[in-house]
Design a protein around this motif. Structure first.
Motif, short mmCIF file in Angstrom:
data_model
loop_
_atom_site.label_atom_id
_atom_site.label_comp_id
_atom_site.label_asym_id
_atom_site.label_seq_id
_atom_site.Cartn_x
_atom_site.Cartn_y
_atom_site.Cartn_z
N SER A 249 -12.81 13.03 6.74
CA SER A 249 -13.98 13.80 7.16
C SER A 249 -13.80 15.28 6.79
O SER A 249 -14.76 16.02 6.67
N ARG A 250 -12.55 15.69 6.61
CA ARG A 250 -12.29 17.07 6.19
C ARG A 250 -12.14 17.21 4.67
O ARG A 250 -12.58 18.21 4.10
N THR A 251 -11.49 16.22 4.04
CA THR A 251 -11.22 16.36 2.60
C THR A 251 -12.36 15.83 1.73
O THR A 251 -12.50 16.23 0.58
N GLY A 252 -13.15 14.90 2.27
CA GLY A 252 -14.04 14.12 1.42
C GLY A 252 -13.20 13.10 0.67
O GLY A 252 -11.98 13.03 0.88
N PRO A 253 -13.83 12.28 -0.20
CA PRO A 253 -13.07 11.23 -0.89
C PRO A 253 -11.93 11.83 -1.72
O PRO A 253 -12.12 12.83 -2.42
N VAL A 254 -10.75 11.23 -1.61
CA VAL A 254 -9.57 11.73 -2.31
C VAL A 254 -8.70 10.51 -2.67
O VAL A 254 -8.67 9.54 -1.91
N PRO A 255 -8.04 10.51 -3.84
CA PRO A 255 -7.21 9.36 -4.21
C PRO A 255 -6.27 8.99 -3.07
O PRO A 255 -5.58 9.86 -2.53
N THR A 256 -6.26 7.70 -2.72
CA THR A 256 -5.51 7.25 -1.54
C THR A 256 -4.62 6.08 -1.91
O THR A 256 -5.11 5.06 -2.40
N LEU A 257 -3.33 6.22 -1.65
CA LEU A 257 -2.38 5.20 -2.06
C LEU A 257 -1.87 4.38 -0.88
O LEU A 257 -1.51 4.93 0.15
N ILE A 258 -1.83 3.06 -1.08
CA ILE A 258 -1.14 2.18 -0.13
C ILE A 258 0.30 2.01 -0.61
O ILE A 258 0.55 1.54 -1.71
N GLU A 259 1.24 2.42 0.25
CA GLU A 259 2.67 2.28 -0.06
C GLU A 259 3.23 1.12 0.76
O GLU A 259 3.10 1.12 1.98
N TRP A 260 3.82 0.16 0.08
CA TRP A 260 4.45 -0.96 0.79
C TRP A 260 5.68 -1.33 -0.03
O TRP A 260 5.60 -2.15 -0.93
N ASP A 261 6.81 -0.70 0.30
CA ASP A 261 7.99 -0.77 -0.57
C ASP A 261 9.04 -1.78 -0.12
O ASP A 261 9.86 -2.21 -0.92
N ASN A 262 9.02 -2.13 1.16
CA ASN A 262 10.01 -3.08 1.68
C ASN A 262 9.29 -4.30 2.22
O ASN A 262 8.15 -4.21 2.64
N ASP A 263 10.00 -5.46 2.22
CA ASP A 263 9.33 -6.72 2.57
C ASP A 263 7.98 -6.78 1.84
O ASP A 263 6.93 -6.97 2.46
N VAL A 264 8.04 -6.61 0.53
CA VAL A 264 6.83 -6.50 -0.29
C VAL A 264 5.94 -7.73 -0.09
O VAL A 264 6.40 -8.86 -0.19
N PRO A 265 4.66 -7.52 0.24
CA PRO A 265 3.76 -8.65 0.53
C PRO A 265 3.24 -9.28 -0.76
O PRO A 265 3.48 -8.76 -1.85
N SER A 266 2.50 -10.39 -0.59
CA SER A 266 1.85 -11.01 -1.75
C SER A 266 0.85 -10.02 -2.33
O SER A 266 0.38 -9.12 -1.64
N TRP A 267 0.51 -10.21 -3.61
CA TRP A 267 -0.44 -9.31 -4.25
C TRP A 267 -1.79 -9.30 -3.52
O TRP A 267 -2.34 -8.23 -3.24
N PRO A 268 -2.36 -10.48 -3.16
CA PRO A 268 -3.67 -10.45 -2.47
C PRO A 268 -3.62 -9.66 -1.16
O PRO A 268 -4.57 -8.97 -0.81
N ARG A 269 -2.50 -9.76 -0.43
CA ARG A 269 -2.40 -9.04 0.85
C ARG A 269 -2.39 -7.52 0.60
O ARG A 269 -3.05 -6.75 1.30
N LEU A 270 -1.63 -7.11 -0.43
CA LEU A 270 -1.56 -5.69 -0.75
C LEU A 270 -2.92 -5.17 -1.22
O LEU A 270 -3.37 -4.10 -0.82
N LEU A 271 -3.57 -5.98 -2.05
CA LEU A 271 -4.90 -5.61 -2.55
C LEU A 271 -5.88 -5.47 -1.38
O LEU A 271 -6.73 -4.58 -1.35
N GLY A 272 -5.73 -6.34 -0.37
CA GLY A 272 -6.58 -6.28 0.82
C GLY A 272 -6.45 -4.93 1.54
O GLY A 272 -7.43 -4.36 1.99
N GLU A 273 -5.21 -4.42 1.63
CA GLU A 273 -5.00 -3.11 2.24
C GLU A 273 -5.71 -2.02 1.44
O GLU A 273 -6.32 -1.11 2.00
N ALA A 274 -5.61 -2.13 0.11
CA ALA A 274 -6.27 -1.13 -0.75
C ALA A 274 -7.78 -1.21 -0.57
O ALA A 274 -8.47 -0.18 -0.57
N GLN A 275 -8.30 -2.43 -0.38
CA GLN A 275 -9.76 -2.57 -0.21
C GLN A 275 -10.22 -1.94 1.11
O GLN A 275 -11.33 -1.41 1.19
N LYS A 276 -9.35 -2.00 2.14
CA LYS A 276 -9.70 -1.33 3.40
C LYS A 276 -9.82 0.18 3.16
O LYS A 276 -10.75 0.83 3.65
#
Lengths: 299, 255
Positions: A249-276
């Motif tokens: 609400s302060r920055t407006g849209p800005v590139p946003t990264l999902i970091e999941w480096d340990n116990d790496v999940p399946s690709w669909p699960r990670l993609l789901g986080e990015a979609q959120k």
């Protein structure tokens, strides 16, 4: 010192959700061509001479915007920057031409020893001078702007005299660097240091923010304290999503990264986080578009 | 030294030595809380390296079990802190450490299995290069014996007095081979993007080792024939070429 108009204009990374690239997902990404805004890699994982990491990254770089994230430069060390490491970063920057390059407000080397962690610094005038000198050297050597990330901390220095958000604003103003706002680090540090995370976000110098990081944390209880650990091994917490909305609400849209480096999940699960995150970015963009329309109507 | 430098020196000392006092000035909390908070950094620094070793040496870990492996890795991490920010090859000296690690002496082949895993990692990250195909042998001509074999930058050779290669292979999901016995020489190479392993015994291992150490084809063949009078250097060379291990043949006057 380098001067830049804004942290955002030179980025080349869309205001979309990106994903931390993991070797476990190389093949699926190449086969499926998922709709992801960008990928980010840890620079140190691509400092081998050759082999599959570079081969995969070359192909992925051709298809997606790339952000390069260093974890070992030790910008907060009292000693000089490691020139050899800086040269390796320069070579990677030249080879892959990433849209963003970021590092941490932390130290990890002392004399010849490397500590595989991001260690905290006290927020003093002396640290400010050292960090700014190092960032000048990085930006001059790499011939580009870098983003500096706010840390996760577990200990507090009695000698700290400048609030963290002010410290980061001073660095950005003096060096022309941008800032990487890690919202999970805000939650972790606020909990561990005992301040209000939402107020921290409200006082963050958002005009310098070029990227946001989101990740999962872990709880560690003991000695009558509930500490949060920056673990990167689970989904983003609901509370962090809430802080993220406040930040957007302060920055407006800005590139946003999902970091999941340990116990790496399946690709669909990670993609789901990015979609959120992508859904939050869309909402933020709609809000931004509504605001001037209303202003016009009122005028 | 700067105030920041003094703090980092004390911090670094306390990270490396769990017995050392934690740095002064870390907040006005109860001592036990400050200790516990500092222990998060101590743990991160050590556990992340142990995790990295466990990921790089999965067969070694499987042979001794996770608990033993992590205790051994913890000891290694304590003795050999990383000197580089690039951890891709952290653990390249772990096999030598294992060879000298008293509690692991019951498994004399363990260090050699670890050497294969260290070689695998080095091969994986080595510079890329295009290997010669088997047809290159025909172009060698009459003075083939004087030629030296320049191997790919990714080639590593592990010479073991034990069947270390067979033990490693037995732990690979796709492998359904018989258990080996006796000494083995293992050649690890990455001709394209896949790391491949070739387990050699007897004269073939002697031949490859001599070439790897820079001997001419003639010298390598003589050494191998000394081990086995029926050894055929031509077949062994074709095997090396087929595996994609050869970068070039160098004649004496090219050098």
């Amino acid at each position: 010192m380098l001067h830049h108009a804004s942290a955002r204009c030179a980025a080349g990374i869309p205001d979309r959700a990106g994903v931390g690239l993991k070797p476990e997902h190389y093949r699926e990404i190449l086969e499926q061509n998922p709709d992801v805004g960008y990928f980010e890699v840890h620079a140190e994982n691509y400092m081998g001479a050759g082999g599959p990491p570079h081969a995969y990254l070359e192909v992925i770089r051709k298809r997606y915007p790339l952000s390069l994230h260093g974890v070992g430069l030790s910008i907060g060390a009292a000693g000089p920057l490691d020139r050899a490491h800086l040269s390796r970063l320069k070579a990677l920057n030249e080879r892959y031409e990433p849209g963003l390059f970021s590092e941490h407000l932390a130290w990890s080397t002392h004399e010849s020893e490397f500590f595989n962690d991001l260690l905290p610094v006290p927020y003093t005038q002396e640290t400010l001078d050292i960090v700014c000198r190092h960032i000048d050297e990085v930006q001059t050597t790499l011939r580009r702007q870098m983003l500096l990330e706010n840390p996760s901390v577990y200990v507090l220095f009695e000698e700290s005299e400048i609030p963290e958000t002010e410290f980061l604003a001073l660095i950005a103003a003096r060096t022309g660097c941008g800032l990487l706002l890690d919202v999970n680090n805000v939650e972790v540090s606020a909990n561990n240091a005992g301040y209000d995370a939402a107020k921290y976000i409200d006082s963050f110098p958002v005009e310098h923010v070029g990227e946001i990081h989101l990740a999962g944390n872990a709880v560690a209880e003991g000695e009558g304290e509930r500490l949060l650990i920056d673990a990167h091994g689970s989904p983003v917490e609901d509370s962090v999503w809430g802080l993220y909305r406040g930040a957007l609400s302060r920055t407006g849209p800005v590139p946003t990264l999902i970091e999941w480096d340990n116990d790496v999940p399946s690709w669909p699960r990670l993609l789901g986080e990015a979609q959120k995150a992508e859904a939050e970015l869309s909402r933020s963009a709609r809000q931004r578009n509504r605001t001037p329309a209303r202003a016009t109507a009122l005028a | 030294m700067s105030t920041l430098g003094e703090m980092q020196q004390a911090f670094a000392r306390a990270l490396s030595d769990p017995e050392a006092a934690i740095p002064a000035g870390l907040g006005g909390r109860r001592a036990a809380q400050a200790q516990r908070r500092f222990a998060i950094y101590r743990n991160n620094v050590t556990a992340s390296l142990i995790d990295a070793l466990q990921e790089s040496f999965p067969v070694t870990a499987a042979l001794v079990g996770e608990e033993f492996f992590r205790a051994m890795a913890r000891e290694f991490v304590r003795c050999e802190r990383p000197r580089s920010q690039v951890l891709l090859c952290y653990g390249d000296t772990f096999p030598d450490f294992i060879a000298a690690f008293e509690p692991a002496q019951a498994l004399p082949y363990l260090a050699d299995v670890a050497r294969i895993e260290a070689a695998w990692i080095a091969t994986y990250h080595a510079a890329d290069a295009e290997p010669l195909g088997p047809a290159a042998l025909a172009a060698l001509g009459a003075d083939a014996g004087a030629a030296r074999v320049k191997l790919l930058p990714s080639v590593r050779l592990v010479v073991s007095q034990f069947p270390a290669g067979s033990i490693w292979l037995a732990h690979q999901a796709e492998h359904a081979g018989e258990a080996g016995e006796g000494p083995e020489t293992v050649l690890v190479v990455r001709p394209a993007m896949e790391v491949t392993l070739r387990v050699m015994r007897g004269a073939e291992g002697v031949f490859a080792t001599a070439l790897y150490r820079g001997g001419s084809i003639e010298e390598a063949a003589a050494a191998a024939l000394g081990a086995d009078g029926s050894f055929d250097p031509g077949t062994a060379l074709v095997s090396l070429l087929t595996q994609g291990a050869v970068l070039a043949f160098e004649m004496e006057n090219d050098r």
